[in-house]
Write a protein that holds these residues in place. Sequence first.
Motif, PDB file in Angstrom:
ATOM      1  N   ALA A 279       0.825  -1.206   0.000  1.00 40.97           N
ATOM      2  CA  ALA A 279       0.000   0.000   0.000  1.00 40.97           C
ATOM      3  C   ALA A 279       0.861   1.259   0.000  1.00 40.97           C
ATOM      4  O   ALA A 279       0.589   2.214  -0.740  1.00 40.97           O
ATOM      5  N   THR A 280       1.898   1.258   0.816  1.00 42.44           N
ATOM      6  CA  THR A 280       2.764   2.434   0.904  1.00 42.44           C
ATOM      7  C   THR A 280       3.492   2.692  -0.407  1.00 42.44           C
ATOM      8  O   THR A 280       3.598   3.832  -0.870  1.00 42.44           O
ATOM      9  N   HIS A 281       3.983   1.627  -1.030  1.00 43.62           N
ATOM     10  CA  HIS A 281       4.714   1.788  -2.282  1.00 43.62           C
ATOM     11  C   HIS A 281       3.781   2.244  -3.409  1.00 43.62           C
ATOM     12  O   HIS A 281       4.207   2.994  -4.306  1.00 43.62           O
ATOM     13  N   LEU A 282       2.541   1.801  -3.380  1.00 49.51           N
ATOM     14  CA  LEU A 282       1.574   2.273  -4.377  1.00 49.51           C
ATOM     15  C   LEU A 282       1.335   3.773  -4.242  1.00 49.51           C
ATOM     16  O   LEU A 282       1.316   4.507  -5.229  1.00 49.51           O
ATOM     17  N   LEU A 283       1.152   4.234  -2.999  1.00 50.05           N
ATOM     18  CA  LEU A 283       0.932   5.661  -2.777  1.00 50.05           C
ATOM     19  C   LEU A 283       2.178   6.464  -3.126  1.00 50.05           C
ATOM     20  O   LEU A 283       2.083   7.563  -3.679  1.00 50.05           O
ATOM     21  N   ASP A 284       3.362   5.921  -2.800  1.00 53.76           N
ATOM     22  CA  ASP A 284       4.608   6.599  -3.165  1.00 53.76           C
ATOM     23  C   ASP A 284       4.714   6.749  -4.685  1.00 53.76           C
ATOM     24  O   ASP A 284       5.295   7.727  -5.184  1.00 53.76           O
ATOM     25  N   GLY A 285       4.162   5.762  -5.403  1.00 56.98           N
ATOM     26  CA  GLY A 285       4.239   5.787  -6.860  1.00 56.98           C
ATOM     27  C   GLY A 285       3.167   6.628  -7.510  1.00 56.98           C
ATOM     28  O   GLY A 285       3.093   6.691  -8.740  1.00 56.98           O
ATOM     29  N   GLY A 286       2.300   7.254  -6.704  1.00 56.21           N
ATOM     30  CA  GLY A 286       1.294   8.143  -7.260  1.00 56.21           C
ATOM     31  C   GLY A 286      -0.100   7.568  -7.358  1.00 56.21           C
ATOM     32  O   GLY A 286      -0.982   8.191  -7.962  1.00 56.21           O
ATOM     33  N   ASP A 288      -3.914   6.661  -6.507  1.00 55.62           N
ATOM     34  CA  ASP A 288      -4.975   7.386  -5.831  1.00 55.62           C
ATOM     35  C   ASP A 288      -5.365   6.659  -4.551  1.00 55.62           C
ATOM     36  O   ASP A 288      -5.403   5.431  -4.494  1.00 55.62           O
ATOM     37  N   LEU A 289      -5.664   7.432  -3.503  1.00 48.04           N
ATOM     38  CA  LEU A 289      -5.984   6.855  -2.200  1.00 48.04           C
ATOM     39  C   LEU A 289      -7.193   5.930  -2.271  1.00 48.04           C
ATOM     40  O   LEU A 289      -7.204   4.853  -1.666  1.00 48.04           O
ATOM     41  N   ARG A 290      -8.200   6.321  -3.025  1.00 49.30           N
ATOM     42  CA  ARG A 290      -9.396   5.480  -3.113  1.00 49.30           C
ATOM     43  C   ARG A 290      -9.135   4.208  -3.921  1.00 49.30           C
ATOM     44  O   ARG A 290      -9.765   3.171  -3.672  1.00 49.30           O
ATOM     45  N   GLU A 291      -8.222   4.265  -4.859  1.00 49.25           N
ATOM     46  CA  GLU A 291      -7.854   3.057  -5.598  1.00 49.25           C
ATOM     47  C   GLU A 291      -7.166   2.068  -4.665  1.00 49.25           C
ATOM     48  O   GLU A 291      -7.410   0.855  -4.736  1.00 49.25           O
ATOM     49  N   VAL A 292      -6.303   2.573  -3.812  1.00 49.24           N
ATOM     50  CA  VAL A 292      -5.626   1.711  -2.846  1.00 49.24           C
ATOM     51  C   VAL A 292      -6.633   1.150  -1.843  1.00 49.24           C
ATOM     52  O   VAL A 292      -6.556  -0.014  -1.451  1.00 49.24           O
ATOM     53  N   GLN A 293      -7.596   1.976  -1.443  1.00 49.50           N
ATOM     54  CA  GLN A 293      -8.644   1.511  -0.544  1.00 49.50           C
ATOM     55  C   GLN A 293      -9.399   0.329  -1.153  1.00 49.50           C
ATOM     56  O   GLN A 293      -9.636  -0.688  -0.490  1.00 49.50           O
ATOM     57  N   GLU A 294      -9.761   0.459  -2.424  1.00 50.29           N
ATOM     58  CA  GLU A 294     -10.492  -0.612  -3.100  1.00 50.29           C
ATOM     59  C   GLU A 294      -9.630  -1.854  -3.251  1.00 50.29           C
ATOM     60  O   GLU A 294     -10.098  -2.980  -3.061  1.00 50.29           O
ATOM     61  N   LEU A 301     -12.089   4.800   4.356  1.00 53.12           N
ATOM     62  CA  LEU A 301     -10.941   5.467   3.754  1.00 53.12           C
ATOM     63  C   LEU A 301      -9.927   5.872   4.818  1.00 53.12           C
ATOM     64  O   LEU A 301      -8.722   5.946   4.541  1.00 53.12           O
ATOM     65  N   SER A 302     -10.386   6.106   6.048  1.00 54.21           N
ATOM     66  CA  SER A 302      -9.478   6.514   7.120  1.00 54.21           C
ATOM     67  C   SER A 302      -8.451   5.428   7.423  1.00 54.21           C
ATOM     68  O   SER A 302      -7.322   5.722   7.828  1.00 54.21           O
ATOM     69  N   THR A 303      -8.825   4.172   7.218  1.00 57.47           N
ATOM     70  CA  THR A 303      -7.876   3.077   7.422  1.00 57.47           C
ATOM     71  C   THR A 303      -6.758   3.151   6.397  1.00 57.47           C
ATOM     72  O   THR A 303      -5.579   2.987   6.723  1.00 57.47           O
ATOM     73  N   THR A 304      -7.110   3.429   5.157  1.00 64.17           N
ATOM     74  CA  THR A 304      -6.115   3.529   4.097  1.00 64.17           C
ATOM     75  C   THR A 304      -5.221   4.743   4.291  1.00 64.17           C
ATOM     76  O   THR A 304      -4.040   4.724   3.925  1.00 64.17           O
ATOM     77  N   GLN A 305      -5.772   5.803   4.882  1.00 64.23           N
ATOM     78  CA  GLN A 305      -5.016   7.040   5.053  1.00 64.23           C
ATOM     79  C   GLN A 305      -3.809   6.881   5.974  1.00 64.23           C
ATOM     80  O   GLN A 305      -2.910   7.719   5.955  1.00 64.23           O
TER      81      GLN A 305
END
Length: 326
Positions: A279-286, A288-294, A301-305
């Motif tokens: 999850a962290t590497h996906l967000l580092d790579g750009g 979207d937060l909601r895509e990672v949540q899904e 969404l707060s869990t993903t944040q």
Amino acid sequence: MNFDMRSTVGVSYVTDKELYTLSPAVQECVDAYSEYLTINKGLSANTVKAYISDIEQAMHILHLRGIDKLDDVTRDQLRSWMAHALHAGMSKTSLARKVVALRGFFEYAHGHDMVQSNPAANLATPKQASRLPEVLNKSQAQAIVETQTVREQEEDHSAIALRDNAMMELMYATGVRVAELVSLDLGDIDLDQRIVRVTGKGNKQRVVPFGLPAMHALDSWINSARVQLVTEETPSAALFLGSRGGRINQRQVRSIVHERARAAGVPDIAPHALRHTAATHLLDGGADLREVQEMLGHSSLSTTQRYTHVSLEQLKKKYEQAFPRA
């Protein structure tokens, strides 16, 4: 009435029911609640046992202070019990669990006219220290996924080694929970589309993509190696198998991850840390937060944040290393 710490400071927070003393009236209410959890709520025997143990433990402490009726319990007394528990060395996590159990018990008791008011209605759980998820950096993640253990090296591309490679690649590529991983069936994998259908908490299904490294590892396992572990008892649908041919279990996967971490020379992590890492590497790579949540199957969404905080902490460290006036 507040607790005199000196009178109960020696009380041990044990889980042996025989050491708890409750008045007959309170015990009758607790037993009724236990039956309610089992029959009406359908909770497992272990879950009910844990709830009741927490309740009896708290009521035992209240009994030591002369409180033998539920109507005699006040919110201030429950707060004093919480303070005593922390003073006696109980962790905030354990105390929070017991508070939740007490709230459920008193809500039941009030709803069934066993107590005139609910003293636990607004009883807050102790504030937990915010802990960031443990993650590997990208080079460490690559090392744990690609480095084989001594056992795997000795077996040299055996079915076991190829299975382990496929599991490690898939966990890092998709961020699946270990329980989700072991429950995967062959039909859940689509190598052509490079997607996996995951059944998560609450039987909710989601479709998660994976990359070429995971696809090649899964292809080698499914089409070349899996048949070597199949026995007459093998569940025909199971994707990942243990050495004896049955569906692999969570304990075996955890052991494999720990072995890989040692072999790779990276911090010793559990499979869930690979989920955090993905999850962290996906967000580092750009991403979207909601895509990672899904992708992770988070209901909130707060869990993903949480993972954005991890990325921010890593950015701060890089900043401090790069700038002399940081």
